[in-house]
Design an enzyme around this catalytic site. Structure first.
Site, PDB file in Angstrom:
ATOM      1  N   ASP A  86     -57.138 -30.002 -35.284  1.00  0.00           N
ATOM      2  CA  ASP A  86     -57.278 -31.352 -34.731  1.00  0.00           C
ATOM      3  C   ASP A  86     -58.698 -31.493 -34.154  1.00  0.00           C
ATOM      4  O   ASP A  86     -59.169 -30.629 -33.412  1.00  0.00           O
ATOM      5  CB  ASP A  86     -56.218 -31.503 -33.619  1.00  0.00           C
ATOM      6  CG  ASP A  86     -56.094 -32.928 -33.131  1.00  0.00           C
ATOM      7  OD1 ASP A  86     -56.381 -33.860 -33.906  1.00  0.00           O
ATOM      8  OD2 ASP A  86     -55.681 -33.111 -31.962  1.00  0.00           O
ATOM      9  N   HIS A  87     -59.385 -32.573 -34.507  1.00  0.00           N
ATOM     10  CA  HIS A  87     -60.734 -32.866 -33.991  1.00  0.00           C
ATOM     11  C   HIS A  87     -61.724 -31.724 -34.162  1.00  0.00           C
ATOM     12  O   HIS A  87     -62.374 -31.297 -33.194  1.00  0.00           O
ATOM     13  CB  HIS A  87     -60.688 -33.261 -32.500  1.00  0.00           C
ATOM     14  CG  HIS A  87     -60.051 -34.593 -32.281  1.00  0.00           C
ATOM     15  ND1 HIS A  87     -60.651 -35.782 -32.636  1.00  0.00           N
ATOM     16  CD2 HIS A  87     -58.842 -34.930 -31.785  1.00  0.00           C
ATOM     17  CE1 HIS A  87     -59.839 -36.782 -32.351  1.00  0.00           C
ATOM     18  NE2 HIS A  87     -58.729 -36.300 -31.852  1.00  0.00           N
ATOM     19  N   ASP A  95     -64.119 -34.472 -37.262  1.00  0.00           N
ATOM     20  CA  ASP A  95     -64.284 -35.709 -36.490  1.00  0.00           C
ATOM     21  C   ASP A  95     -65.769 -36.068 -36.391  1.00  0.00           C
ATOM     22  O   ASP A  95     -66.475 -35.625 -35.497  1.00  0.00           O
ATOM     23  CB  ASP A  95     -63.680 -35.527 -35.092  1.00  0.00           C
ATOM     24  CG  ASP A  95     -63.792 -36.788 -34.256  1.00  0.00           C
ATOM     25  OD1 ASP A  95     -64.418 -37.764 -34.733  1.00  0.00           O
ATOM     26  OD2 ASP A  95     -63.264 -36.807 -33.132  1.00  0.00           O
ATOM     27  N   VAL A 105     -49.524 -36.522 -31.509  1.00  0.00           N
ATOM     28  CA  VAL A 105     -48.969 -36.518 -30.151  1.00  0.00           C
ATOM     29  C   VAL A 105     -49.258 -35.182 -29.468  1.00  0.00           C
ATOM     30  O   VAL A 105     -48.934 -34.120 -30.002  1.00  0.00           O
ATOM     31  CB  VAL A 105     -47.442 -36.782 -30.201  1.00  0.00           C
ATOM     32  CG1 VAL A 105     -46.807 -36.549 -28.837  1.00  0.00           C
ATOM     33  CG2 VAL A 105     -47.157 -38.202 -30.682  1.00  0.00           C
ATOM     34  N   THR A 136     -50.051 -35.421 -25.483  1.00  0.00           N
ATOM     35  CA  THR A 136     -49.755 -35.680 -24.063  1.00  0.00           C
ATOM     36  C   THR A 136     -48.263 -35.596 -23.725  1.00  0.00           C
ATOM     37  O   THR A 136     -47.885 -35.020 -22.700  1.00  0.00           O
ATOM     38  CB  THR A 136     -50.321 -37.071 -23.670  1.00  0.00           C
ATOM     39  OG1 THR A 136     -51.742 -37.028 -23.846  1.00  0.00           O
ATOM     40  CG2 THR A 136     -49.988 -37.440 -22.242  1.00  0.00           C
TER      41      THR A 136
HETATM   42  P1  13P Z   1     -52.170 -38.264 -27.047  1.00  0.00           P
HETATM   43  O1  13P Z   1     -53.153 -37.935 -25.940  1.00  0.00           O
HETATM   44  O2  13P Z   1     -51.773 -39.691 -26.999  1.00  0.00           O
HETATM   45  O3  13P Z   1     -51.034 -37.339 -27.104  1.00  0.00           O
HETATM   46  O4  13P Z   1     -52.976 -38.089 -28.420  1.00  0.00           O
HETATM   47  C1  13P Z   1     -53.110 -36.842 -29.020  1.00  0.00           C
HETATM   48  C2  13P Z   1     -53.967 -36.859 -30.219  1.00  0.00           C
HETATM   49  O5  13P Z   1     -54.360 -37.882 -30.730  1.00  0.00           O
HETATM   50  C3  13P Z   1     -54.319 -35.567 -30.804  1.00  0.00           C
HETATM   51  O6  13P Z   1     -55.265 -35.703 -31.804  1.00  0.00           O
END
Ligand code: 13P
EC number: 4.1.2.13
Length: 383
Positions: free
Chosen positions: A98-99, A120, A272, A274
């Site tokens: 992720d990112h 990203d 998701v 958070t």
């Molecule tokens: P949240 O902070 O809304 O969970 O987003 C997480 C996210 O986009 C991970 O790439």
């Protein structure tokens, strides 16, 4: 089963019109719980490790300062664990970066065993973003690994990804981006936001997704749109954390109805993080409230101290440094550690289980083709 690349899962999502949640994990126990709950709902799974989460998994408790070496070690640690759990699992599992911050982060993840990466380049000018993403696609696809890019800027904070303002994705540019880079998925900016303070009653600009998908169809292009920053920030969990002595203010997520309405508009992967952080933090606080004798435990007492010191935080990485062997390798040193890990796993399952049902991926695992990286290399060559 061996891990699969993201692409076959994206094709299933596109064909059957549902969305697949993609869930961030920062510890071996979280990965285990994430896979188990997907199994329970017979859904395929996308587990995500953020670029700096790899630094944390590499033993860097001050993960914001993680080096490429830390990330390489962490990518291996999490990939080894996920591969082992997936091997014994009946569902297809993807491990996605992720990112990814730059080419080297993506390369480190792929070398470690990730089967999908996000690059990203959203903070770069369009042409430079295209160039960087194209470079990653070339490297990744040659290894059967899928690629997600990002266009447009989301507001909010997530590790090193920070912006105080958002810039919505231009649909025309998104189509051009898919065409020029050959990426498999694209994160768009359409009103979501990273973190727990997304603002009250956020309305998503779903027309951005509709416009992109419609044009892609006319151009005969494949590509799935990704909704980052999509936590729902359940009010009941925030209230429970605060009742347990936490201090989380101004917490608002994206409503589940808004997210569900975005799915038929072309959103196929929903990120998701958070929600999981919140559920795990609540469970750890509750555990020490219900088991006061564990507050002085030689192995996990340090976690309690950190929970007490950092009342306004809810990222488990802030509290877990005293048990890094457990985080990195899944080592269970004693009964106290086992008991804490059990509540961490329950938190992961609560957050993810809810969303598997809401996003509609339950029961869809058998629809996903089990494609090996070797097979995917050949398929990418023909695309
Ligand atoms: P949240 O902070 O809304 O969970 O987003 C997480 C996210 O986009 C991970 O790439």
């Amino acid at each position: 089963m061996p891990l699969i690349p993201l692409r076959p899962l994206l094709e299933t999502v596109d064909k059957y019109h549902f969305a697949q949640g993609a869930f961030n994990v920062n510890a071996v126990a979280q990965a285990k719980a994430a896979i188990e709950v997907h199994e329970m709902f017979r859904s395929a799974a996308i587990l995500q490790g953020a670029d700096l989460a790899n630094g944390f998994m590499g033993g860097r408790t001050d993960f914001l300062n993680a080096t490429l070496e830390d990330k390489k070690i962490g990518a291996k640690n999490i990939a080894n664990a996920v591969k082992k759990f997936a091997e014994d699992s009946p569902i297809p599992v993807v491990l996605h970066l992720d990112h990814g911050k730059n080419f080297d982060s993506c390369k480190a993840a792929i070398e470690g065993g990730y089967t999908s990466v996000m690059i990203d380049g959203s903070s770069l000018p369009f042409d430079e973003n295209v160039e960087l993403t194209r470079e990653v696609v070339k490297y990744a696809h040659a290894r059967g690994v899928s690629v997600e890019g990002e266009l447009g800027v989301l507001a909010g904070v997530e590790d090193h990804v920070f912006s105080s303002t958002s810039t919505y994705t231009n649909p025309l540019k998104a189509v051009e981006f898919f065409k020029k880079t050959g990426c498999d998925a694209l994160a768009i900016s359409y009103g979501t936001m990273h973190g727990a303070s997304k603002g009250k009653d956020v309305k998503l600009r779903k027309e951005i997704a509709i416009a992109i998908k419609e044009c892609m169809m006319h151009e005969n292009l494949f590509g799935v749109l990704v909704s980052h920053g999509s936590s729902t920030v359940p009010k009941y969990i925030v209230d429970e954390i605060n009742a347990l002595g936490g201090n989380i203010q101004n917490a608002y997520g994206i409503s589940i109805d808004e997210l569900k309405a975005a799915i038929p508009c072309g959103i196929g992967k929903i990120n998701v993080d958070t929600d999981i952080r919140l559920a795990v933090t609540r469970n750890m606080k509750e555990f020490f409230k219900n088991n006061p004798s564990k507050r002085d435990s030689a192995s996990i007492g340090g976690v309690y101290q950190l929970l007490e010191e950092k009342k306004d935080q809810f990222d488990p990485r802030a509290f877990l440094p005293p048990i890094m062997d457990t985080v990195m390798y899944g080592t269970i040193k004693d009964d106290d550690t086992a008991a804490l890990v059990e509540v961490i796993e329950k938190g992961v399952k609560e957050a993810i289980g809810t969303l598997i049902v809401e996003f509609g991926s339950f029961g869809k695992a058998p629809l996903v083709e089990q494609v090996s990286l070797e097979e995917m290399i050949e398929r990418y060559k023909k695309m």
